[in-house]
Design an enzyme around this catalytic site. Structure first.
Site: not given
Ligand code: NDP
Ligand code: 2IT
Length: 450
Positions: A110, A113, A125, A164-165, A208, A239, A382
């Site tokens: 982070q 980034k 984080k 969120g994450d 994202t 997401n 954000s």
């Molecule tokens: P969500 O919780 O909305 O979705 C996560 C998705 O990934 C779900 O479909 C979940 O499946 C799947 N998943 C999570 N863990 C696993 C695992 N161990 N094995 C298989 N599938 C898995 O999270 P986000 O979409 O927000 O985040 C997804 C990725 O993007 C993460 O790596 C996060 O760090 C990254 N990210 C998110 C940001 C954000 O703004 N939200 C910003 C930048 C990066 P299930 O529903 O079955 O658990």
């Molecule tokens: O991994 C990431 O960059 C996030 N989950 C978003 C972090 C944020 O502060 O919006």
């Protein structure tokens, strides 16, 4: 031994039980040596030894009562990694796998980034090993409230701003924000991803996923190509994956896969984003429900994935968008993708590719957008939410989206130009790492040994 390798060896000896953290550090340190050779000040100031240790971290117990009246206990953490260029900023993850190694890798990533975004935000984080799956709304609320009774001491609009994450979306941010406000009596922009009527920003939900596609578009443009008509594989169904699919379709590309922790969907007609939103955002169901609603799609459970591979990466595509979680692209997956003709990978998830997979993409010379550059649109937006909160104002969707798009264009340009500066044209891993690191390191040097 080079400075980078010396520090890495030291960290490996000190934290042998933190494999994800070591992996993230290794990926960055492997690319920084050219910078250290150009300028001795980073080694003289022992920047690597300092930047790989969080400024401070908190660990606490979260106890709450489930719907059966039983006391539940979880472990929670916040790693405030680096505030050289701005207040700590980064998400909260709720997933049973959460531990200090995973949060340290995320917090470390982070820093760079957030620096790449060109915005004044530091890196952090946090999260907990709480598993939101199968919990009622009331249980989620009680957990979030209990979590905040500890966290509120360490955060604040100009101190540390969580978001969120995995496992933390609008619902959780709402409960966390309500609890913070109750505990502190402050109505301030202390969390991002808030609801639109109480300080949230338009386009943060989409940011994202949209950003990952804007970044892919920039990488392809630089190669005289475009997204139009491309067949794409997307992993995840949360997401990031949902809004990545949505933006791909707006660019005339066709995402044909999504996945969750139980299985994958292959939909040759292109992922139906409205159905996907219904299944994941409204019903919070498994992707088997997508198959029920779109019977022509194929559902492949995890038990039927080929050995050592993720199903979605075995589907022949032009472009791949890993949007689920860390290490979801193995070396074998990367080789399959390249062999099948994939020429663009833009990472939505954090550290989705193993180091060997990254090397495969770089060796093949394909357009490869590393996570800290490609998925920065979320945290960047954000920061736009923080900016609106500070000004007590709200911008239109179009305004925020235009700023996001510009930020992604600038991140790509910065990474590409830095790669060129160091004689590694096209290597956005090196370009993003050096560009992100240099700004933070220079700020640390200017601020002295503190
Ligand atoms: P969500 O919780 O909305 O979705 C996560 C998705 O990934 C779900 O479909 C979940 O499946 C799947 N998943 C999570 N863990 C696993 C695992 N161990 N094995 C298989 N599938 C898995 O999270 P986000 O979409 O927000 O985040 C997804 C990725 O993007 C993460 O790596 C996060 O760090 C990254 N990210 C998110 C940001 C954000 O703004 N939200 C910003 C930048 C990066 P299930 O529903 O079955 O658990
Ligand atoms: O991994 C990431 O960059 C996030 N989950 C978003 C972090 C944020 O502060 O919006």
């Amino acid at each position: 031994m080079s400075y980078s390798q010396e520090v890495l060896a030291d960290l490996k000896a000190r934290y042998p039980y933190q494999p994800e953290f070591l992996q993230a550090v290794e990926e960055v340190l492997n690319t920084l040596q050219p910078l250290f050779e150009k300028d001795g000040k980073y080694q003289q100031n022992r920047i690597l030894e300092r930047i790989t240790e969080p400024d401070r971290s908190f660990a606490f117990r979260v106890e709450w009562i489930d719907d059966q009246g039983k006391v539940q206990v979880n472990r929670a953490f916040r790693f405030q990694f680096n505030d050289a260029i701005g207040p700590y900023k980064g998400g909260l993850r709720l997933h049973p796998s959460v531990n200090p190694s995973i949060l340290k890798f995320l917090g470390f990533e982070q820093i760079f980034k957030n620096s790449l975004c060109g915005l004044p935000i530091g890196g952090a984080k946090g999260g907990s090993d709480f598993d939101p799956k199968g919990k009622s709304d009331a249980e989620i609320m009680r957990f979030c409230q209990a979590f905040m009774t500890q966290l509120y001491r360490y955060i604040g609009a100009t101190v540390d701003v969580p978001a969120g994450d995995i496992g933390v979306g609008g619902r959780e941010i709402g409960y966390l924000y309500g609890a913070y406000k109750r505990l502190t009596t402050k109505y301030e922009g202390v969390l991002t991803g808030k609801g639109l009527t109480w300080g949230g920003s338009l386009a943060r939900t989409e940011a994202t996923g949209y950003g990952v596609v804007y970044f892919a578009d920039e990488m392809l443009k630089a190669r005289g190509k475009s997204l139009k008509g491309l067949r794409c594989a997307v992993s995840g169904a949360g997401n990031v994956a949902i809004y990545c699919c949505e933006k791909l379709q707006q660019y005339g590309a066709k995402p044909v896969t999504v996945s969750d922790s139980r299985g994958s969907i292959l939909d040759e007609n292109g992922i139906n984003v409205e159905v996907l939103k219904q299944v994941k955002e409204v019903e919070r169901a498994s992707l088997t429900r997508y198959k029920e609603l779109v019977p022509s799609a194929k559902y492949v459970p995890v038990s039927e994935y080929p050995q050592g591979q993720h199903f979605v990466w075995t589907v022949p595509v032009d472009a791949a968008f890993p949007c689920a979680t860390q290490n979801e692209v193995s070396a074998a997956d990367a080789e399959t993708l390249v062999k099948n003709g994939c020429f663009c990978v833009s990472e939505g998830a954090n550290m989705p590719s193993e180091i060997a997979a990254i090397n495969t993409f770089l060796k093949a010379g394909i357009a490869y957008g590393p996570a800290k550059a490609a998925n920065a649109g979320g945290v960047a937006t954000s920061q736009l939410e923080m900016e609106q909160n500070a000004g007590m104002t709200a911008w239109t969707f179009e305004e925020v989206d235009a700023k996001l798009h510009n930020i992604m264009i600038n991140i790509h340009r910065n990474a590409a130009e830095t790669a060129k500066e160091f004689g590694c044209e096209g290597n956005l891993v090196l370009g993003a790492n050096i560009a992100g690191f240099r700004k933070v390191a220079d700020a640390m040097i200017a601020q002295g040994v503190i």
